[in-house]
Write a protein that holds these residues in place. Sequence first.
Motif: not given
Length: 299
Positions: A118-121, A156-159, A162-164, A184-190
């Motif tokens: 879940x860590x972003x830039x 179970x949670x979207x990555x 990582x996707x972003x 997360x409620x707002x998903x990124x796009x893998x």
Amino acid sequence: MLHVVHHPAYVSPATPGSAHRFDKYGLVMDALRESGAAMTVHAPEPMARAWVEAVHDPAYVADVLNLTVPADKARRIGFPITERVARRAMLSPGGTWAAARLARLHGYAANAAGGSHHAFYDTGAGYCVFNDLAIAANRLIAEREATRILILDLDVHQGDGTAALLADRADIFTLSIHAERNFPARKARSTLDIALEDETGDDAYLAVLEDVVPRVLDGFAPDLILYQAGVDPHGDDRLGRLAMTDAGLDARDRFVLRQARLRGVAVASTMGGGYGADRMLIARRHAACMIRMAEEAAA
């Protein structure tokens, strides 16, 4: 033989004002020893700062290492950054990178931490400080330890982080199979996302896995898999919304390893999520995951 990467500093005290605990990273080693499984423990080095900054905003990296992360980012992460947490945040990517290199030698290896997807830039989130999966994948390709990497995220949670972080990489494929209505409620796009309905159980989950994973492996042709092997799809998990059993998780992991082995692809796993009041029970689930994958790699 299980090759597992662990460092005592993976375990950090709960930070002031947060209920999040880091004890399962020590308990999983207790569970592995308790199992009697043959294993070799490897100690990681902290990831060099330059490799962390190759993926994350250098200003954010400086804030973590200088213990000056703003309060809003600390809230998003879920705990304040202490010296122990900052050290752990550098060791975990080093452990995932080390596990990947060991996997190239032995077919499979595990980091007994990691999976901070879940860590972003420029910020952490969801109990994740730096994204060890993205950092390790970038370094492995830059140093020609691998040419094409599949990040297979079965937490179970979207990555989302990582996707972003890896959205523009043609040499890294991000595949996330997760609960649609979970964090997360707002998903990124893998590269490919498979969102599952609440209460998806073993049969339906495994049917999706058995359809998707071989197609991705054959179409993308990775030479390394970084496997986010969270045990939180279990029906008893405190933060999960799926309904898998221990037998289902066993079948999931063995299928992944068998498919990789059939194609000569090495697998390095990270622990990812697993939550519940009985901390030793969660640790045993993580340990069982590593043990069965090592068994499959040696078969």
